[in-house]
Each structure stands twice: as C-alpha cells, then as structure tokens.
Design a protein around this motif. Structure first.
Motif, short mmCIF file in Angstrom:
data_model
loop_
_atom_site.label_atom_id
_atom_site.label_comp_id
_atom_site.label_asym_id
_atom_site.label_seq_id
_atom_site.Cartn_x
_atom_site.Cartn_y
_atom_site.Cartn_z
N LEU A 12 -7.41 -13.68 0.91
CA LEU A 12 -7.36 -12.46 0.09
C LEU A 12 -6.05 -12.41 -0.69
O LEU A 12 -6.01 -12.02 -1.86
CB LEU A 12 -7.48 -11.22 0.96
N LEU A 13 -4.95 -12.83 -0.06
CA LEU A 13 -3.63 -12.80 -0.72
C LEU A 13 -3.55 -13.84 -1.83
O LEU A 13 -2.77 -13.69 -2.76
CB LEU A 13 -2.52 -13.02 0.30
N LEU A 14 -4.38 -14.87 -1.70
CA LEU A 14 -4.38 -15.92 -2.74
C LEU A 14 -5.41 -15.63 -3.83
O LEU A 14 -5.48 -16.32 -4.84
CB LEU A 14 -4.69 -17.28 -2.11
N GLY A 15 -6.20 -14.58 -3.62
CA GLY A 15 -7.20 -14.22 -4.63
C GLY A 15 -8.40 -15.15 -4.67
O GLY A 15 -9.13 -15.18 -5.66
N VAL A 18 -12.91 -11.86 -3.37
CA VAL A 18 -12.76 -10.44 -3.65
C VAL A 18 -13.02 -9.67 -2.36
O VAL A 18 -13.91 -10.03 -1.59
CB VAL A 18 -13.75 -9.99 -4.75
N TYR A 38 -4.53 4.80 3.54
CA TYR A 38 -3.92 3.48 3.35
C TYR A 38 -4.93 2.37 3.58
O TYR A 38 -5.71 2.43 4.53
CB TYR A 38 -2.77 3.24 4.33
N GLN A 39 -4.88 1.37 2.71
CA GLN A 39 -5.57 0.10 2.93
C GLN A 39 -4.51 -0.98 2.76
O GLN A 39 -3.67 -0.87 1.86
CB GLN A 39 -6.63 -0.16 1.87
N SER A 40 -4.53 -2.00 3.60
CA SER A 40 -3.58 -3.09 3.45
C SER A 40 -4.26 -4.43 3.62
O SER A 40 -5.30 -4.52 4.27
CB SER A 40 -2.46 -2.99 4.49
N VAL A 41 -3.67 -5.43 3.00
CA VAL A 41 -4.09 -6.80 3.23
C VAL A 41 -2.86 -7.58 3.66
O VAL A 41 -1.81 -7.47 3.02
CB VAL A 41 -4.67 -7.45 1.95
N ARG A 48 4.25 -9.96 10.54
CA ARG A 48 3.95 -8.94 9.53
C ARG A 48 2.79 -8.04 9.98
O ARG A 48 2.83 -6.83 9.81
CB ARG A 48 3.65 -9.59 8.18
#
Lengths: 415, 415
Positions: A12-15, A18, A38-41, A48
């Motif tokens: 997800l962090l690399l895209g 979706v 809040y939503q986080s990835v 972390r």
C-alpha cells in the motif's frame, strides 16, 4: 463509540494496490454509527506499528487492523498487536486443524511457518477463515477492542460481514442513517450558499455537499437509536432541500445516476432519443448506454467529428459550417434537428465544441462548447465555456448535455 | 528522505469514495526513491488534523496533503496546515483572477466563499490549478516541506505530474530514472511469467508490472548518480523486454496511450477508420477522440445499440440477426463490413456483446463480447468473455477493440 482503522502492508505504501479494504470497512462502520476519526497505513514494521497501536489505544475504543497475518517472517501484525494488548500467543487447536485441512485441499505441503498462523492471543475470540489460512482475531483489553483481519479482500469481506459486523453491532446503541440528494445544473458553491443556514451549527442530522463533474450531491446523515427515528430526523431536512433546489434535484436514490434519471424520464414518457456528437465523440451516448435496457429509448447515435460527417449523416448545411463554423449555435442546432430526422427520434441531443489543447482562437477559445437539443419541432441551444484538460472539458460537456436533455424533457412533459 | 501522506476528507472516513489518490501519490514517491512510512486519513477537523501535522513534522521530511481545499466551510486543510507551519494567510492576486476567470467561464455566479480559495500561506509557492478553483501549495519551514493538493483526481494528478514531481525530484540527491514499456494483448500473469527470471533477485534496475484495464505496464527503474548512468543501466533491460514481448509493446513513452498509438499508426499509413458500437455505445469512438486531430483518420462513428439501428445504419441482414443473434461473430463481422462501406473508410471496428447485468443465457453469458474488424476486404472477428460489472466489461471491450484494431493495422502494413 470511536473506531480507528490501521491497514498494514508495504504494497500500500508503494502504491502497488489501491486500498479498497479501507473504503469497505469505513462504510460498514459508518452504517453502524461508529465514528471513525483516523485511518492509517503502515508497512510491516514492528516499531512503527507498535507505536501507532499505542496511540490508537489512547484515542479510539475499537481498533481494526487489516493485513500482515500471513505465514511469512515479515507478517508481524498479530505479534505486535498482542504485545500492545498485553497478551501471550498460544496455539489454537481448531485453527491448526483448519490450516492442515486448507493446505491439504490446496494440495500444498505444510511448512513450519504455516503453524505460525495457528498461534492466537490468549483469551481472544478467533474468527475462523473458510477462505484462507489466516484466522481473524478479536481481543479486548479493558475498554479497548482490537480486531485483526486478513488483507485479501476475498477473505476480509466475508469475515467482516459474517463475524465482525454482528460483533460491532452488539456494541453499538446508536445507528447512523443517511439520505443522498443529487443535483444537476448548479455549481458546488452556489448549492452550498443556498443551504449555508442549514449547514451552520448543524448537529443531527448533518448535511454535507459533494462536488462531482457537473453535479452536486448532498448527503443528509442522522444518528438515532433505530432506523425509524433516524429517518424521521432526516425527513424534514430532505423536504426542505428538495423545496430549495426544485428541478435541480434529479434523484434521492444514492444508486441512481444522472443518465439513469434521464433514461427513466424517456421511458416514462415514451420518448425516443438520438445523439449527435462532435468533440465528445461518443461519450454522451456511452453514458446513456451505461443504463441497461436503454435500447428502447436510444434509437441511434452519430459520431460526426469531421465536418464531412456532419453534412453527410446529420444534413448540416455546408453554408452553415462555412458561415458560422462547426463550433456555433447554428451548427449545434442543425446537428440536433438533422440527427432527430435521420434517426426518426422524438429528441436529439448534439454537442460541438473545442476540447483542445489546440484549435482555440480568441473568438472561440478552448473549452467553448455548444449543446443543441431538438424536441418535437423545437430546438434549444446552450453555450458553455469549460476550463481544464481535453478530457475534463469533454466530461463537463457530457454532464451538461445530459442536464439539458433532462431539462428539455421536463419542459416538454409539463407542456 | 522520508515522505508522509495525509488525505483529508470525511468522505474517505465514511467510505463514500476509494482513496485512489493515495495509490497514485505513493507510486510516484516510490519512483522518486522517497521512503513513505505513514499514510493517514483524517476528516475535516482542525484539531485532529493539526495534531497529526505536528507529529508528521517530527517524523517526516516531506508531508503531502490532499483534499479539503474547496470553497466550503468544512474545507480547512489550508488554514490548519498554514498554522502548523507558522504561516499567515494572504490573498494571492493571480489565484483570485483565475478563480474569477474559471467561474466566469463556467457561467457560475461567484459567491463570497469562492474568495477563500485565493488565500495562501505567506511566502509559499502557489501551484496554480487549470482544472479547478483550488490552487495547490508548497511551503517550507526549516527542513520540513509541506505540499497541499486538491482532492479531485482530475485536479490532483496533473498538478502532481507537472508541478510537484519536478519539485520533489529536485530535492533528491540520488537520481532515480525509470522507463515505462506499455503492453496490450497480453494478460498480467502471462506477462509476469515471461519475465519472472528478470524480477527475481533484481537489484538495480528493477522491473515492476502494473496491471491496467486490458493493458500491462512494465516499469524499469534504476538509481544512479546521474541520468546518463541510470539510463545505461536501464537500456539492456529495456531491450530484453522489447525482444520478449515483440508486437505486444505499443509504446515506450509513458505519456502515449493505446489510442494515441493506434491514431499514429492510422495517420502514418494514411488509413481511415469508422466505429460501429453496440454494447460499448460510443466509448470506443470516445477513446479515439481522446486523441486531438483524430478527425483526419476517424471518418464516422455509429452507435447501433438496437437491432433496428444495426440493420438501418450498418446494413446487418435481418437474417443474420434472427439466425445468430445480435451477439455473434456473424453480426460483429457484418457490422464492421457495413460500417466501413457506409462511412467509406478503409477500416471499421465493431463491438457487440452482453454487458449485463441482465440478458445473459447459458449459451451467451454476461461478459461475452465479439469484436469485428474490417480492413480493405478482409474481416477479422474475436471472441472474449469478461467478468465484472457492466462498466468494467465495457471498458475491457473497448481496450480489446483498440488492441485488435492495432493488430489488424500492423498485419495490413506488413502485407
């Protein structure tokens, strides 16, 4: 009650993908009346993720995690979450059996790391997973609840629907209901200005505007102990919005699109339509054909991007094209009239314009679009000037053509 | 250098929309070699957004925000971000002019809240927005950089490509270069299988496949001290990929679309084309008209959703329609042949299928699509079965029609 969503996965962090899980879970939580702030990835990183979980425990009642439950070394959501909740991991006998059965069914050999997936936090509720090897988990620590779900949507969605939704519902005294009112033929700011008094100081229900291409959607949302009570809060606001926006309201059904609203009008009044498109090149007809069963109303569509085609298929006179040009109210009108005659349709909607990026002049700049609509002997034309990319200009032109078509039908049936 | 993404919007927290911006921005940041460790979504709430921004400032070098730049009361990203960066808001003359111009163009009355969008943080770099009224912003505070972008993808994407990407690129000491090779007519897994040996154990450059509708894009990325060095690392891999995929490669230019590649072939070989569409209802022609100046090659387009229109405009024989049905290779072939004759074009591409959701049978299920292509006396037909929603099936049908059209032209010119 507040809920927070944490999606774990480097992809997800690399895209690479979706995050559709987030939209799915968020919508379900909203339906349950859970407030998500809040939503986080985060990636598969214990430090972390652990830090985020400790923050989440302080600010949210329910924490939902998705992803990172796989058998490999870098899947550490379960271990990190258990630690954050102060739980030991123990093996779950049924989970172990199901993994064995699942691997056997897939004909895969079981490797040591598969057993990692049978380990669960002590005293947790295990969400068995008929669609994969990673069981989900619900664990509680004081008033904090943490829900772990597998990442693949085909595992997450059924697990949520069947096991998580009922659990969350049981925690929730209140529910949220909402109604959507969709407008066309008015801009976002103009729409909001009309209802500023309703938006200011609103509590329950609330009204929120969403800008779409050529449309504005207004969502009315209410919280109450049951649906009946919620909708009785919504009803007067809905009525007031419909009163203020009148014919600009094309539907109050969230699933109905502008093209569907137009298609219903055509069908209802037994009107047939044809399309004659230049710069939109088929996109207008394409939107009408989004509606299943439009063939009863849509006689034919003509894509006449060249002047030659405008003359040949629509009978636009050579004189008009040379005197006023292809992008002119005269041409738009002749396209509509000629299209209706050629197709033998009651109505024909035409679009001709300069979508750019080239081809603009001072007199006729990029973004200038004329829309024509012929209906039973009358011809209406409309002039618009849009800004943006070629595709944006064409999208707006299509949305406005549908809006004009709708307006003409409404005027026609009103007589 | 680390980057963090914060998407602002209650509609994301409510699950009204899928966060495609996050995937887009993440992919671009990965291309730039920026490390993204956190993505967050918050609602339009000054307190929570402010808190998140202060955390982000401590842990990330670059903070990218999207959404909440609209004219409405609940849009407060700019105000909150400026405060977090210790900047005053001042009016930007050009932004004010552009808002005036944009609203005038759209023929919307300007309301007081529109001017809110002309306010920008003192000393910031303003990213003017040709596609909307909300300008983007880049501001710096010490070593921290904050980038504000409008939420709508049609505004965010071009602004990022044209203004943000070059800015981020300039911050990066190490150069990251990449080359995109676009394929059509081959599936993702088939494509991946062909290059598994290249993907496994790759270091620098790397090859990453991205699945698009009816296409596969392969990105080769290399890190080096300068462009020349990076591209010399890329060159041999690019050559090998082109060798392996042959005619499936339609471009190695990231900005060239499949319809542009087809349009170039048509122009290059002075071939004219017409379209004859049933279930796609104009979307195929619509994609060709994405290409400026296609009028030289695109003679006419016919939307013949009803059988009546297929007979009348394309001369499909009544016998064929009754004997084989509208969704059959015979009908697809007659549509293509008849369309080419009616338009006097060298080539005609036709599409007929069952897009659903209804209308499927055991023999002809939803998703069955026949594509026909007539070219100078020869007719080719192709059968495909797609799964997914009505719109997904139509998107795939359009992509495959362009792919067949391209193949036919290549065969034709090869003789």
């Amino acid at each position: 009650m507040t809920v927070e969503l944490i999606c774990v996965g480097t992809e997800l962090l690399l895209g690479n993908i979706v995050n559709t899980n987030a939209a799915f879970i968020s919508e379900k939580c909203a339906m349950l009346g859970l407030s998500m702030y809040y939503q986080s990835v985060v990636g598969d990183n214990a430090g972390r993720l652990g830090h985020l979980l400790h923050m989440a425990k302080e600010r949210s009642d329910v924490i939902i995690l998705s992803g990172g439950l796989g058998p490999t070394q870098d899947d550490l959501t379960k271990e990190t979450a258990a630690e954050a909740m102060g739980k030991e991991l123990v093996e779950d006998a049924r989970a172990r059996e199901e993994i064995e059965a699942c691997m056997a069914k897939r004909g895969h050999a079981i490797t040591e790391n598969n057993w990692k997936q049978a380990m669960v936090p002590q005293g947790c509720k295990v969400l068995y997973n008929p669609n994969g090897t990673a069981p989900g988990i619900i664990m509680e620590d004081g008033d904090t609840r943490m829900i772990l779900l597998p990442g693949p949507p085909n595992e997450l969605i059924p697990m949520f629907e069947e096991q998580v939704y009922p659990y969350l519902r049981s925690l929730q005294p209140e529910i949220i209901c909402s109604k959507m009112i969709k407008l066309c033929g008015i801009g976002e700011s103009a729409a909001e200005t009309k209802i500023l008094d309703l938006i200011n100081g609103q509590q329950n229900p609330t009204v929120a505007p969403y800008a779409k291409t050529g449309e504005v959607h207004l969502r009315i949302t209410a919280k109450a102990e049951d649906e009946k009570a919620a909708f009785s809060l919504i009803a007067p606001v809905e009525e007031e919005l419909k009163r203020r926006f009148g014919d600009c309201v094309y539907t109050d059904d969230p699933l109905v699109t502008l093209e569907q609203a137009v298609a219903r009008l055509l069908e209802e009044h037994r009107l047939t339509v044809a399309t004659a498109e230049s710069c939109t090149g088929g996109l207008l007809a394409g939107r009408l054909v989004n509606v299943p069963g439009i063939s009863g109303s849509l006689k034919e569509g003509y894509i006449t991007y060249s002047n030659e085609a405008k003359e040949k298929l629509l009978g636009v006179s050579h004189g008009t094209l040379t005197a006023y040009g292809a992008v002119s109210p005269q041409t738009a009108a002749e396209m509509a009239k000629g299209g209706a005659e050629a197709a033998g349709a009651d109505i024909c909607i035409s679009v001709t314009g300069i979508a750019g990026p080239g081809g603009g002049t001072e007199e006729k700049p990029v973004g200038l679009v004329y829309t024509g609509c012929y209906c039973k002997g009358n011809v209406y034309t409309e002039k618009n000037l849009y800004s943006g990319s070629r595709s944006k200009i064409r999208e707006y032109a299509v949305a406005n053509a549908l809006t004009l078509l709708r307006k003409v039908i409404l005027d026609e049936v009103k007589g």
